[in-house]
Design a protein around this motif. Sequence first.
Motif, short mmCIF file in Angstrom:
data_model
loop_
_atom_site.label_atom_id
_atom_site.label_comp_id
_atom_site.label_asym_id
_atom_site.label_seq_id
_atom_site.Cartn_x
_atom_site.Cartn_y
_atom_site.Cartn_z
N LEU A 2 0.87 -1.25 -0.15
CA LEU A 2 0.05 -0.02 0.07
C LEU A 2 0.99 1.41 0.06
N ALA A 3 0.79 2.01 -0.97
CA ALA A 3 1.55 3.34 -1.07
C ALA A 3 0.63 4.48 -0.22
N LEU A 4 1.33 5.10 0.46
CA LEU A 4 0.68 6.36 1.23
C LEU A 4 1.44 7.63 0.61
N SER A 5 0.44 8.49 0.41
CA SER A 5 0.93 10.08 0.19
C SER A 5 0.94 10.55 1.43
N LYS A 6 1.66 11.73 1.52
CA LYS A 6 2.00 12.54 2.57
C LYS A 6 0.61 13.06 3.05
N ASP A 7 0.21 12.79 4.41
CA ASP A 7 -0.91 13.28 5.02
C ASP A 7 -2.00 12.65 4.38
N ARG A 8 -2.06 11.44 3.55
CA ARG A 8 -2.97 11.12 2.98
C ARG A 8 -3.53 9.60 3.51
N THR A 9 -4.47 9.04 3.12
CA THR A 9 -5.00 7.60 3.31
C THR A 9 -4.36 6.91 2.62
N PRO A 10 -4.19 5.54 2.68
CA PRO A 10 -3.78 4.72 1.81
C PRO A 10 -4.66 4.54 0.53
N LEU A 11 -4.02 4.22 -0.73
CA LEU A 11 -4.90 3.83 -1.82
C LEU A 11 -5.35 2.62 -1.63
N LEU A 48 -4.73 9.40 -8.00
CA LEU A 48 -3.31 8.87 -8.55
C LEU A 48 -2.25 9.64 -8.97
N LEU A 49 -2.78 10.94 -9.50
CA LEU A 49 -1.90 12.00 -9.73
C LEU A 49 -1.02 12.49 -8.52
N ALA A 50 -1.92 12.64 -7.42
CA ALA A 50 -1.63 13.11 -6.32
C ALA A 50 -0.59 12.13 -5.50
N GLU A 51 -0.87 11.12 -5.64
CA GLU A 51 -0.17 9.88 -5.16
C GLU A 51 1.44 10.09 -6.02
N ALA A 52 1.39 10.22 -7.29
CA ALA A 52 2.41 10.35 -7.96
C ALA A 52 3.54 11.52 -7.92
N THR A 62 11.75 17.33 -8.60
CA THR A 62 11.00 18.43 -8.87
C THR A 62 9.75 18.44 -9.56
N VAL A 63 8.72 18.91 -9.11
CA VAL A 63 7.24 18.49 -9.66
C VAL A 63 7.06 19.77 -10.28
N LEU A 64 6.54 19.71 -11.61
CA LEU A 64 5.77 20.86 -12.42
C LEU A 64 4.42 20.48 -12.77
N ALA A 65 3.52 21.29 -12.56
CA ALA A 65 2.11 20.91 -12.89
C ALA A 65 1.50 21.94 -13.34
N VAL A 139 3.20 16.94 -14.54
CA VAL A 139 1.90 16.72 -14.33
C VAL A 139 0.91 17.76 -15.15
N ALA A 140 0.22 17.12 -15.95
CA ALA A 140 -1.00 17.85 -16.73
C ALA A 140 -2.32 17.38 -16.29
N GLU A 141 -2.79 17.87 -15.52
CA GLU A 141 -4.07 17.34 -15.02
C GLU A 141 -5.38 17.96 -15.75
#
Length: 159
Positions: A2-11, A48-52, A62-65, A139-141
């Motif tokens: 299970l992957a965790l994002s910072k301050d997020r619940t598991p996916l 999923l993008l937030a997880e990435a 570096t994240v560019l969105a 990232v291009a949402e």
Amino acid sequence: MLALSKDRTPLVGRSAESETLAALLEDVDRTGAVLVLRGDPGIGKSRLLAEAIALAQGRQMTVLATSGVQSEARLAFGGLQQLLRPVREQAAGLSATHQAVLDAALGIGDDQPPERFRVAMAVLDLLSEAATDSPLLLVAEDAHWLDQPSLDVLSFVAR
């Protein structure tokens, strides 16, 4: 796993997708990678993008969105301007020609935007320059709402 994002619940129920994201990011500094998420509204693409993004930040990338918005879809290079803003100052390391091309495309200079291939080459050089500090995640949402010139340049860069 299970992957965790910072301050997020598991996916929950997305272990395969999380593993795919982690694997893509693992070797991205050597091989590069492109992933397109498609699907109906509400199925969790944004999550999923937030997880990435969280995984990339955990790897010191570096994240560019950018995010497409229907009301801005006719603003040429608007999506690109949003994406490149954090690394715009690194354009000083580019050739004068590429600096001028970027300035014109992003509405900073007085010239009309040049043809898209020239913009794409300048953006590719800028991103290459930015990637010398750390690997990049672009990232291009809601890309379907990006303006066509930005989408064309991002497609070129992804290829």
